[in-house]
Design a protein around this motif. Structure first.
Motif, mmCIF file in Angstrom:
data_model
loop_
_atom_site.group_PDB
_atom_site.id
_atom_site.type_symbol
_atom_site.label_atom_id
_atom_site.label_comp_id
_atom_site.label_asym_id
_atom_site.label_seq_id
_atom_site.Cartn_x
_atom_site.Cartn_y
_atom_site.Cartn_z
ATOM 1 N N HIS A 145 7.894 1.570 8.550
ATOM 2 C CA HIS A 145 7.302 2.891 8.773
ATOM 3 C C HIS A 145 5.842 2.918 8.317
ATOM 4 C CE1 HIS A 145 6.898 7.265 8.904
ATOM 5 N NE2 HIS A 145 6.448 7.215 7.663
ATOM 6 N N LYS A 146 5.580 2.289 7.165
ATOM 7 C CA LYS A 146 4.212 2.253 6.649
ATOM 8 C C LYS A 146 3.293 1.485 7.588
ATOM 9 C CE LYS A 146 1.026 2.876 3.473
ATOM 10 N NZ LYS A 146 0.469 4.212 3.181
ATOM 11 N N VAL A 147 3.769 0.361 8.098
ATOM 12 C CA VAL A 147 2.963 -0.443 9.017
ATOM 13 C C VAL A 147 2.671 0.346 10.288
ATOM 14 C CG1 VAL A 147 2.961 -2.512 10.473
ATOM 15 C CG2 VAL A 147 3.729 -2.659 8.104
ATOM 16 N N ALA A 148 3.698 1.025 10.830
ATOM 17 C CA ALA A 148 3.512 1.819 12.040
ATOM 18 C C ALA A 148 2.556 2.979 11.797
ATOM 19 C CB ALA A 148 4.860 2.334 12.542
ATOM 20 N N GLN A 149 2.682 3.617 10.634
ATOM 21 C CA GLN A 149 1.787 4.731 10.312
ATOM 22 C C GLN A 149 0.348 4.254 10.171
ATOM 23 O OE1 GLN A 149 2.792 8.176 7.595
ATOM 24 N NE2 GLN A 149 1.437 7.049 6.233
ATOM 25 N N ASN A 150 0.153 3.108 9.526
ATOM 26 C CA ASN A 150 -1.200 2.558 9.396
ATOM 27 C C ASN A 150 -1.817 2.286 10.763
ATOM 28 O OD1 ASN A 150 -1.040 2.657 6.627
ATOM 29 N ND2 ASN A 150 -0.727 0.478 6.341
ATOM 30 N N ALA A 151 -1.004 1.742 11.676
ATOM 31 C CA ALA A 151 -1.503 1.453 13.018
ATOM 32 C C ALA A 151 -1.887 2.743 13.737
ATOM 33 C CB ALA A 151 -0.446 0.691 13.814
ATOM 34 N N GLN A 152 -1.076 3.791 13.537
ATOM 35 C CA GLN A 152 -1.378 5.074 14.173
ATOM 36 C C GLN A 152 -2.657 5.686 13.605
ATOM 37 O OE1 GLN A 152 1.740 8.060 13.972
ATOM 38 N NE2 GLN A 152 0.228 9.701 14.069
ATOM 39 N N ILE A 153 -2.793 5.641 12.273
ATOM 40 C CA ILE A 153 -4.001 6.197 11.657
ATOM 41 C C ILE A 153 -5.240 5.453 12.132
ATOM 42 C CG2 ILE A 153 -5.210 6.559 9.476
ATOM 43 C CD1 ILE A 153 -2.484 6.915 8.147
#
Length: 293
Positions: free
Chosen positions: A37-45
């Protein structure tokens, strides 16, 4: 020698290990999913903060909750600041993440009469927290603001308690619905975190960190290693217990063998004494038989 595994102590220990293994595996996957989830959120940000800015009305609307996928998107808004309804948001940290102060929250009235909240940045709290602080003046006239689109803050999502009875024009949460009631005009859902025009005062909110993945993957590996260590530890304990029991049995057998010669010694002594007495009785008889010559 493995009958000890049926004792109460070993049955409990074995059952405990059987329970811990799946629990630790599950905790490892929980941390792994948090890592994903953190990796996906970082990519989105990262994608959203570097995307081409779009008009704020393309993402936000009156009474609409900002979708999570649109957070941190760059938007532009043109209008005039309503400084009469400007408020400050308490208990916010500066870019150094240590200094406590306020966010300056000012409504920007758009050309159609709707408004959107703009977080103009951070200021120091000052000495008197019961009064409205000295706030750098907002630009007059028509301005165009660029910034990151953010969702309304709630206690459930942020963990910040919406304290009541605060000094005038001070709030705990940035929430367009609550501010629309104060301002008395329609307000777009969410708010803009200003990035341009650049300003030193208020100190603009820094870009979110999208490079750190956190410790979740390390925690997942640790839980899985713990799960693997349980059966290994159980085998080690079983082998140690078996070795200790064999050593104790061998020691007991050796002690019993050493005790047997001690018990036999008196019997052997009595037998020797009896033989000597018999020999002494036979000697006079032999002499008598030789006497007639």
């Amino acid at each position: 020698m493995y009958r000890f595994l049926l004792t109460r102590q070993w049955v409990i220990l074995t059952l405990l290990g059987l329970v811990l293994i799946p629990v630790m595996i599950k905790l490892g996957f929980w941390q792994y999913h948090r890592h994903q989830h953190k990796v996906a959120q970082n990519a989105q940000i990262e994608h959203n903060v570097h995307a081409t800015p779009v008009p704020v009305t393309e993402l936000a609307a009156v009474g609409r909750t900002l979708p999570h996928g649109d957070m941190w998107r760059q938007v532009t808004a043109t209008g005039s600041y309503d400084t009469a309804h400007e408020v400050v948001v308490r208990q916010r940290t500066a870019a150094d993440e240590q200094s406590i102060g306020y966010y300056v929250l000012t409504p920007l009235v758009l050309g159609n009469g709707d408004a959107v909240l703009v977080n103009r940045g951070w200021i120091a709290a000052g000495n008197d927290l019961t009064k409205f602080p000295q706030v750098p003046a907002a630009p007059k006239g028509t301005v165009t603001v660029t910034g990151r689109m953010m969702a309304d803050e709630t206690t459930a999502a942020s963990g910040i308690k919406d304290t009541r009875g605060l000094p005038p024009r001070q709030v705990m949460l940035i929430n367009s619905t609550e501010q629309a009631k104060r301002v008395g005009r329609p307000m777009l859902g969410g708010y803009i975190e200003q990035t341009a025009p650049k300003s030193d005062t208020p100190e603009q909110v820094p870009e979110p960190d999208y490079s750190s993945i956190g410790p979740h993957m390390a925690y997942a590996i640790q839980w899985w290693l713990f799960a693997a260590a349980v059966p290994v530890g159980w085998v080690v304990l079983v082998r140690r217990e078996r070795r200790d029991r064999l050593a104790a049995a061998a020691k007991e057998a050796a002690g019993a063998g050493a005790a047997e010669p001690t018990d036999a010694a008196p019997a052997e002594t009595k037998t020797a004494e009896a033989a000597e007495a018999a020999a002494a009785d036979a000697e006079p008889v032999a002499r008598t038989a030789v006497a007639p010559d």
